[in-house]
Design a protein around this motif. Structure first.
Motif, PDB file in Angstrom:
ATOM      1  N   PHE A  76      65.573  -8.166  19.369  1.00 15.20           N
ATOM      2  CA  PHE A  76      66.111  -9.512  19.149  1.00 15.20           C
ATOM      3  C   PHE A  76      65.577 -10.085  17.832  1.00 15.20           C
ATOM      4  O   PHE A  76      66.343 -10.560  16.993  1.00 15.20           O
ATOM      5  N   ARG A  77      64.261 -10.004  17.658  1.00 13.01           N
ATOM      6  CA  ARG A  77      63.651 -10.621  16.469  1.00 13.01           C
ATOM      7  C   ARG A  77      64.095  -9.923  15.190  1.00 13.01           C
ATOM      8  O   ARG A  77      64.285 -10.563  14.160  1.00 13.01           O
ATOM      9  N   ALA A  78      64.265  -8.598  15.254  1.00  8.19           N
ATOM     10  CA  ALA A  78      64.638  -7.828  14.059  1.00  8.19           C
ATOM     11  C   ALA A  78      66.154  -7.727  13.882  1.00  8.19           C
ATOM     12  O   ALA A  78      66.615  -7.155  12.901  1.00  8.19           O
ATOM     13  N   ARG A  79      66.909  -8.280  14.850  1.00  7.05           N
ATOM     14  CA  ARG A  79      68.379  -8.148  14.860  1.00  7.05           C
ATOM     15  C   ARG A  79      68.797  -6.692  14.779  1.00  7.05           C
ATOM     16  O   ARG A  79      69.653  -6.308  13.980  1.00  7.05           O
ATOM     17  N   THR A  80      68.176  -5.875  15.623  1.00 11.43           N
ATOM     18  CA  THR A  80      68.468  -4.449  15.652  1.00 11.43           C
ATOM     19  C   THR A  80      69.414  -4.145  16.811  1.00 11.43           C
ATOM     20  O   THR A  80      69.056  -4.369  17.965  1.00 11.43           O
ATOM     21  N   PRO A  81      70.637  -3.660  16.534  1.00 17.62           N
ATOM     22  CA  PRO A  81      71.534  -3.334  17.648  1.00 17.62           C
ATOM     23  C   PRO A  81      71.129  -2.046  18.370  1.00 17.62           C
ATOM     24  O   PRO A  81      70.472  -1.182  17.778  1.00 17.62           O
ATOM     25  N   PHE A  82      71.491  -1.944  19.618  1.00 22.35           N
ATOM     26  CA  PHE A  82      71.431  -0.737  20.458  1.00 22.35           C
ATOM     27  C   PHE A  82      70.026  -0.278  20.876  1.00 22.35           C
ATOM     28  O   PHE A  82      69.841   0.175  21.979  1.00 22.35           O
ATOM     29  N   VAL A  83      69.063  -0.312  19.966  1.00 16.51           N
ATOM     30  CA  VAL A  83      67.792   0.374  20.233  1.00 16.51           C
ATOM     31  C   VAL A  83      66.601  -0.565  20.108  1.00 16.51           C
ATOM     32  O   VAL A  83      66.711  -1.689  19.626  1.00 16.51           O
ATOM     33  N   VAL A  84      65.455  -0.060  20.557  1.00 15.55           N
ATOM     34  CA  VAL A  84      64.164  -0.710  20.293  1.00 15.55           C
ATOM     35  C   VAL A  84      63.733  -0.259  18.897  1.00 15.55           C
ATOM     36  O   VAL A  84      63.639   0.942  18.652  1.00 15.55           O
ATOM     37  N   PRO A  85      63.524  -1.190  17.953  1.00 16.75           N
ATOM     38  CA  PRO A  85      63.283  -0.760  16.566  1.00 16.75           C
ATOM     39  C   PRO A  85      62.029   0.099  16.406  1.00 16.75           C
ATOM     40  O   PRO A  85      61.976   0.943  15.511  1.00 16.75           O
TER      41      PRO A  85
END
Ligand SMILES: [Zn+2]
Length: 308
Positions: A76-85
């Motif tokens: 959420f914080r990194a605005r990363t779709p699909f995965v855990v960054p």
């Protein structure tokens, strides 16, 4: 009857402090666990849970609701779709998790053992992610309590209801709902919204779905009848992947019925001069989600088609 109380909590999950709302009604009843933000940019589902959970505090309620509006905090914080960054793993392929694995696996493990286990029902709210357009649907898994899961999926009121069975035909494994089904907890994945937007209609669809689930579980009175579409039951969920990297251009869209063999998109070269691949529908069905971004990697996910 005692009033409903709302308590803000911080769940300790895989070293993360995950905000949650614990809503306890004035009479006895089941424990309903509601997750959102398993994927970090599926905002309509998160927005709906934030609104719905706060409103619950002012209502008559039997039992208890544990609501987690954003589980995958780093995404959420990194605005990363699909995965855990942190590890590049899809959290909704990691359930029931691994206590000594990577962050996504540990987050799945802690969520499953500390939050999901012991619940009487699980709703895992999703949407299309940052680059996914989506037709609303609910999904449930085969298992001992699947009749109840099917009732939950139907009650949520999104229209299409897809059943998944373990085995080589299953489009996705390691989901929260599949892991819950394996320990006898009726569970669904409810999908509405997409493309990184907070869409008013999708938020409303989720809020109404959660209200209908409360009524089904006997936790709150049913609301007024609304315009929810009747359920359409589908049993096959086919995910199509491209072969080559390039420019993806769908020629059919979410919610559209397509016929087996119909061309539903192409992958072309970046310069637009070469057709790398023509994508045809593998069966008669309805498009549930379509990758909305033209940028696709080799082997990248293009769309999901549900069929009878
Ligand atoms: Zn999702």
């Amino acid at each position: 009857m005692a009033p409903t109380t709302l308590t803000r909590r911080s769940l300790q999950l895989a070293g993360l402090e995950v905000p949650a709302l614990d809503i306890t009604g004035g009479r006895a009843g089941p424990l309903l666990t509601v997750l959102a933000g398993v994927h970090g940019c599926e905002y309509s589902s998160m927005a709906a849970l934030r609104i719905w959970a706060r409103r619950l505090a002012g209502r008559e309620l039997g039992g208890r609701v544990l609501a987690v509006p954003v589980l995958n905090l780093h995404a959420f914080r990194a605005r990363t779709p699909f995965v855990v960054p942190d590890d590049g793993k899809n959290l909704n392929r990691c359930f029931p998790g691994n206590a000594s694995g990577t962050l996504a696996e540990r987050l799945a493990y802690d969520t499953f053992t500390k939050v999901v286990a012991g619940s009487d029902a699980l709703i895992d709210m999703h949407a299309g992610d940052l680059v996914e357009a989506l037709q609303p649907f609910a999904l449930y898994d085969a298992g001992a309590r699947e009749d109840r899961a099917r009732d939950l999926a139907s009650a949520y009121g999104l229209g299409y209801v897809i059943r998944q069975e373990p085995g080589p035909d299953r489009a996705v494994a390691g989901t929260s709902s599949a892991a819950a089904a394996e320990i006898g907890i009726p569970a669904i994945i409810a999908e509405a919204g997409g493309c990184g937007l907070v869409e008013r209609a999708a938020v409303q669809a989720h809020v109404r779905g959660l209200d209908r689930v409360l009524a089904l579980l006997g936790m709150a009175p049913a609301g007024l009848p609304d315009d929810a579409p009747p359920p359409t039951y589908l049993r096959r969920f086919l995910w199509l992947y491209g072969r080559d990297e390039g420019w993806w251009e769908p020629s059919a869209w979410v919610g559209e019925a397509v016929a087996e063999g119909q061309v539903i998109g192409t992958v072309t070269s970046i310069d637009g001069t070469q057709v790398h691949q023509t994508i045809a529908a593998p069966a008669d069905g309805v498009l549930m989600f379509v990758t909305s971004s033209p940028a696709v990697a080799a082997g990248g996910l293009l769309l999901g088609l549900a069929a009878r």
